[in-house]
Design a protein around this motif. Structure first.
Motif, PDB file in Angstrom:
ATOM      1  N   UNK A 135      -8.556  69.593 -43.607  1.00  0.00           N
ATOM      2  CA  UNK A 135      -8.822  68.052 -42.866  1.00  0.00           C
ATOM      3  C   UNK A 135      -8.405  67.032 -42.144  1.00  0.00           C
ATOM      4  N   UNK A 136      -6.740  68.316 -41.984  1.00  0.00           N
ATOM      5  CA  UNK A 136      -5.662  67.977 -41.206  1.00  0.00           C
ATOM      6  C   UNK A 136      -4.904  66.952 -41.887  1.00  0.00           C
ATOM      7  N   UNK A 137      -5.043  66.489 -43.330  1.00  0.00           N
ATOM      8  CA  UNK A 137      -4.986  65.247 -43.722  1.00  0.00           C
ATOM      9  C   UNK A 137      -3.256  65.312 -44.642  1.00  0.00           C
ATOM     10  N   UNK A 138      -1.782  64.707 -43.817  1.00  0.00           N
ATOM     11  CA  UNK A 138      -0.780  65.182 -44.582  1.00  0.00           C
ATOM     12  C   UNK A 138      -0.774  65.389 -45.840  1.00  0.00           C
ATOM     13  N   UNK A 139      -0.497  65.961 -47.045  1.00  0.00           N
ATOM     14  CA  UNK A 139       0.111  65.912 -48.306  1.00  0.00           C
ATOM     15  C   UNK A 139       0.289  65.624 -48.746  1.00  0.00           C
ATOM     16  N   UNK A 140       2.075  66.551 -48.167  1.00  0.00           N
ATOM     17  CA  UNK A 140       3.485  66.089 -48.806  1.00  0.00           C
ATOM     18  C   UNK A 140       4.440  66.997 -47.098  1.00  0.00           C
ATOM     19  N   UNK A 141       5.529  66.603 -46.963  1.00  0.00           N
ATOM     20  CA  UNK A 141       6.571  67.256 -45.672  1.00  0.00           C
ATOM     21  C   UNK A 141       7.831  67.394 -46.280  1.00  0.00           C
ATOM     22  N   UNK A 143      10.520  66.414 -44.696  1.00  0.00           N
ATOM     23  CA  UNK A 143      11.140  65.597 -44.754  1.00  0.00           C
ATOM     24  C   UNK A 143       9.942  64.407 -44.086  1.00  0.00           C
ATOM     25  N   UNK A 144      10.251  63.217 -44.270  1.00  0.00           N
ATOM     26  CA  UNK A 144       8.987  62.107 -44.051  1.00  0.00           C
ATOM     27  C   UNK A 144       9.651  61.368 -42.723  1.00  0.00           C
ATOM     28  N   UNK A 145       8.620  61.031 -41.863  1.00  0.00           N
ATOM     29  CA  UNK A 145       9.061  60.663 -40.987  1.00  0.00           C
ATOM     30  C   UNK A 145       8.407  58.957 -40.480  1.00  0.00           C
ATOM     31  N   UNK A 146       8.948  58.321 -40.468  1.00  0.00           N
ATOM     32  CA  UNK A 146       7.849  56.446 -40.708  1.00  0.00           C
ATOM     33  C   UNK A 146       8.304  56.111 -39.336  1.00  0.00           C
ATOM     34  N   UNK A 147       7.756  55.103 -38.763  1.00  0.00           N
ATOM     35  CA  UNK A 147       6.980  54.896 -37.548  1.00  0.00           C
ATOM     36  C   UNK A 147       8.385  54.153 -37.269  1.00  0.00           C
ATOM     37  N   UNK A 148       9.513  53.714 -38.406  1.00  0.00           N
ATOM     38  CA  UNK A 148      10.983  53.151 -37.833  1.00  0.00           C
ATOM     39  C   UNK A 148      12.176  54.498 -37.444  1.00  0.00           C
ATOM     40  N   UNK A 149      10.972  55.758 -37.698  1.00  0.00           N
ATOM     41  CA  UNK A 149      12.203  56.476 -36.965  1.00  0.00           C
ATOM     42  C   UNK A 149      11.872  57.364 -35.802  1.00  0.00           C
ATOM     43  N   UNK A 150      10.189  57.506 -35.702  1.00  0.00           N
ATOM     44  CA  UNK A 150       8.916  58.013 -34.965  1.00  0.00           C
ATOM     45  C   UNK A 150       8.303  56.791 -34.152  1.00  0.00           C
ATOM     46  N   UNK A 151       8.116  56.543 -33.166  1.00  0.00           N
ATOM     47  CA  UNK A 151       6.547  55.655 -32.905  1.00  0.00           C
ATOM     48  C   UNK A 151       5.947  56.712 -31.802  1.00  0.00           C
ATOM     49  N   UNK A 152       6.024  57.854 -32.027  1.00  0.00           N
ATOM     50  CA  UNK A 152       5.478  58.578 -31.287  1.00  0.00           C
ATOM     51  C   UNK A 152       4.866  59.260 -32.453  1.00  0.00           C
ATOM     52  N   UNK A 153       4.628  59.746 -33.539  1.00  0.00           N
ATOM     53  CA  UNK A 153       4.013  60.574 -34.847  1.00  0.00           C
ATOM     54  C   UNK A 153       4.587  60.104 -35.705  1.00  0.00           C
ATOM     55  N   UNK A 154       3.967  59.378 -37.200  1.00  0.00           N
ATOM     56  CA  UNK A 154       4.222  59.299 -38.273  1.00  0.00           C
ATOM     57  C   UNK A 154       4.202  60.789 -39.472  1.00  0.00           C
ATOM     58  N   UNK A 155       5.006  61.640 -40.258  1.00  0.00           N
ATOM     59  CA  UNK A 155       4.378  62.334 -40.511  1.00  0.00           C
ATOM     60  C   UNK A 155       4.932  61.899 -42.030  1.00  0.00           C
ATOM     61  N   UNK A 156       3.872  60.834 -42.878  1.00  0.00           N
ATOM     62  CA  UNK A 156       3.653  60.619 -44.050  1.00  0.00           C
ATOM     63  C   UNK A 156       2.942  61.234 -44.922  1.00  0.00           C
ATOM     64  N   UNK A 157       2.491  61.393 -46.233  1.00  0.00           N
ATOM     65  CA  UNK A 157       1.290  62.140 -46.903  1.00  0.00           C
ATOM     66  C   UNK A 157       0.071  60.725 -46.494  1.00  0.00           C
ATOM     67  N   UNK A 158      -1.191  61.152 -45.972  1.00  0.00           N
ATOM     68  CA  UNK A 158      -2.119  60.210 -46.002  1.00  0.00           C
ATOM     69  C   UNK A 158      -2.289  60.317 -44.928  1.00  0.00           C
ATOM     70  N   UNK A 159      -1.778  60.577 -44.267  1.00  0.00           N
ATOM     71  CA  UNK A 159      -1.688  60.783 -42.269  1.00  0.00           C
ATOM     72  C   UNK A 159      -2.359  61.711 -42.080  1.00  0.00           C
ATOM     73  N   UNK A 160      -3.285  61.792 -40.417  1.00  0.00           N
ATOM     74  CA  UNK A 160      -3.329  63.080 -39.991  1.00  0.00           C
ATOM     75  C   UNK A 160      -2.747  63.133 -39.252  1.00  0.00           C
ATOM     76  N   UNK A 161      -1.864  64.558 -39.229  1.00  0.00           N
ATOM     77  CA  UNK A 161      -1.197  65.555 -38.337  1.00  0.00           C
ATOM     78  C   UNK A 161      -2.249  66.422 -37.635  1.00  0.00           C
ATOM     79  N   UNK A 162      -0.762  65.855 -35.890  1.00  0.00           N
ATOM     80  CA  UNK A 162      -1.878  66.044 -34.559  1.00  0.00           C
ATOM     81  C   UNK A 162      -0.240  66.297 -34.617  1.00  0.00           C
ATOM     82  N   UNK A 163      -0.307  67.680 -33.474  1.00  0.00           N
ATOM     83  CA  UNK A 163       1.032  68.672 -33.216  1.00  0.00           C
ATOM     84  C   UNK A 163       1.195  68.003 -32.379  1.00  0.00           C
TER      85      UNK A 163
END
Length: 581
Positions: A135-141, A143-163
């Motif tokens: 269902x496009x839910x991120x299990x892991x990556x 490199x983790x990208x939090x909102x402190x690194x990018x305000x446009x897209x978080x790449x963290x476990x539990x977040x939804x993935x979008x391009x």
């Protein structure tokens, strides 16, 4: 570099032909930003290396098996838990972007069939490997990208993935139906033609846009408005045909090299680099692996050889300045014979001189008795004036003899250093530099430390096989040149060297047979290529049988003498010769 949508498309095509429907048999994480997947299927075993290093992201099939750390990182453990023994069911590239999706089918803990997706984003410093559920839910990556690194897209476990929206309103070139659509898009942009193309279409790099302009016969750096509508329509047609070839998987993976250094790669033949060496390969993975390996190796060798090169060039400059000074001083000694003649003429004709005479005019019997005027010191007797000139003669004579020896020595040092510099230029590995460093230590250019142990030499001469099956060996440095010529070669083997310039010794093993003419030409090309004249169109080569090559007494490594030889003109091109690793 051009790790663009076209290279990704080529890579996806290759992966679909190799690992599709294969099972994942092994997962490892050799580096913190790199994973290595091993697949087994009906087409055999394959390894897929994925690196998302910020400065060097790439992905390719490889035969190399990298060692994994004893303790597997968290991301690697997550992948092993979920998709070990999973089957690759789909490989695709969304929107012609620099993204690859690997859809994987596996059995979960309950034994039910599940779907996961491994997403590889190859976008420079933003590159990442993201593992998602169905269902496009991120299990892991990786490199983790939090909102402190990018305000446009978080790449963290539990977040939804979008391009990531890196392409803005760019058009997918694979969805273009005709060249008129291309014309309408780029014709309206007040930019250079190259920029108008790569800013309008997904996955098109400046390199490919430049290639399209080159194939269209225009200067792509000029503005779109500088060309007529007919010309821009021709550019649009060329681009459309270019894309049609890609849709039909007509790829030509290649590497462009300047001298030995790889400077560019692509999945299409880059006609704009026709003045460089371009090699076409069957596999884009082979291109990627070779390019990054060669580039890293070339960069590493240049870094490691920098100190040696600096030592050699500094010593070379010092010796060249010394030679200039010695040559000027030698020129001053040319008047030594004049002082000897003065002394002799004073002895012959000075017996009736006035005591206060300042000159002696006498016939010079060394020059058809022409009258010569000799300056005198009036405070000295004729005998004392004669002795003064003989003393000057002896002084200049001693200076001449000493300078002649010094000039020979300095000239010999310059040639030796130039040969070492040539050896550094052809070094291809760190091992090649070890012997060069030892030579510099042996001749006092590098200080020898007491605790320094002799390194075990791993470097070996280059080995080629001629078109007629004869073995040809090329020394990489002066020590190897000596070893090849005086210990490896036998009397009837043939010896080649570039005439009058630093270069490698080339030995052709004759096996006591008469060599075909083509072997002489190929060995001559090797001697030309591995010399300081490799950039010339043609190089004169001396060649003779090894038994006629002699080592001068106290000669530096690699220096030889010979008195009878043959000559040929060779082109420094060895692209058709087979090299043995």
């Amino acid at each position: 570099m051009a790790f663009d949508g076209i290279v990704i498309s080529n890579l996806v095509h290759e992966l679909n032909n190799t690992i599709l429907n294969s099972r994942i048999s092994k997962i490892s994480q050799p580096e913190k930003d790199e994973i290595l997947l091993t697949f087994k299927g009906t087409k055999g075993s394959n390894r897929l290396l994925i690196s998302v290093n910020a400065s060097l992201p790439f992905m390719c099939l490889t035969k190399e098996n990298k060692p994994a750390p004893l303790q597997a990182p968290t991301f690697c453990m997550v992948l092993r838990k979920h998709i070990a023994n999973g089957r690759i069911t789909k490989i695709y590239q969304p929107s012609f972007d620099r993204i690859i999706h690997l859809e994987i089918e596996h059995l979960n803990e309950m034994g039910d069939l599940s779907q996961k997706t491994l997403i590889i984003e190859l976008m420079g410093k933003h590159s990442n490997i993201i593992f998602c559920d169905s269902d496009n839910t991120i299990i892991n990556s990786i490199k983790h990208v939090s909102c402190l690194v990018s305000s446009l897209r978080e790449v963290l476990p539990g977040r939804k993935y979008f391009m990531p929206n890196t392409q803005g309103d760019k058009i997918d070139p694979f969805k273009i139906k005709n060249s008129s659509e291309i014309f309408d898009v780029i014709h309206a942009k007040p930019l250079s033609v190259i920029k108008a193309i790569y800013t309008s279409f997904n996955g098109i790099s400046p390199l490919i846009a430049s290639e399209v302009c080159y194939r269209s016969g225009i200067d792509g750096d000029s503005s779109v408005s500088a060309f007529s509508d007919d010309t821009m329509q021709h550019v649009a047609n060329t681009f459309f045909w270019f894309i049609e070839d890609l849709k039909n998987d007509k790829f030509q993976p290649c590497i462009v090299r300047e001298k030995k250094a790889p400077i560019e790669f692509s999945s299409v033949n880059l006609l704009q680099y026709q003045d460089y060496n371009t090699t076409i390969y069957d596999s884009i993975s082979e291109v990627l692996e070779l390019f990054y390996k060669e580039r890293n190796n070339h960069s590493r060798i240049r870094q490691k050889s920098h100190e040696l090169r600096h030592i050699v060039t500094t010593a070379l400059e010092r010796n060249q300045k010394k030679l200039d000074l010695q040559t000027k001083q030698l020129k001053d000694t040319n008047k030594r014979d004049k002082f000897r003649i003065y002394g002799e003429l004073i002895n012959s004709y000075g017996y009736n001189l006035d005591p206060d005479a300042r000159f002696l005019e006498a016939p010079n019997y060394y020059d058809n008795n022409k009258i010569i005027k000799i300056p005198l010191d009036p405070t000295m007797t004729p005998q004392e004036n004669s002795k003064k000139y003989f003393d000057k003669y002896q002084k200049f004579k001693r200076t001449y003899e000493a300078l002649t020896e010094l000039i020979d020595e300095t000239d010999h040092n310059i040639k030796h250093l130039q040969s070492i510099l040539s050896s550094i230029d052809i070094a291809t590995s760190a091992e090649d530099l070890v012997q060069i460093k030892e030579e510099l230590i042996d001749f006092g250019y590098i200080k020898k430390h007491k605790n320094n142990k002799k390194n075990k030499i791993k470097s070996k001469p280059f080995h080629y096989v001629s078109s007629d099956g004869y073995d040809i060996y090329v020394g990489k440095n002066n020590y190897q040149n000596d070893q090849l010529t005086f210990k490896f070669a036998t009397g009837n083997d043939w010896w080649f060297h570039a005439k009058g310039m630093p270069g490698s010794h080339v030995i052709v093993k004759s096996n006591n047979t008469e060599l075909p003419d083509r072997v002489f030409e190929e060995a001559g090309s090797l001697a030309a290529y591995y010399s300081s004249g490799r950039e010339n169109e043609k190089v004169e080569i001396d060649y003779l049988q090894k038994k006629n090559v002699k080592k001068p007494n106290s000669g530096a490594p690699g220096f030889v003498v010979y008195y009878t030889n043959y000559s040929l003109i060779a082109i420094p091109d060895i692209s058709n010769l087979k090299k043995i690793d």
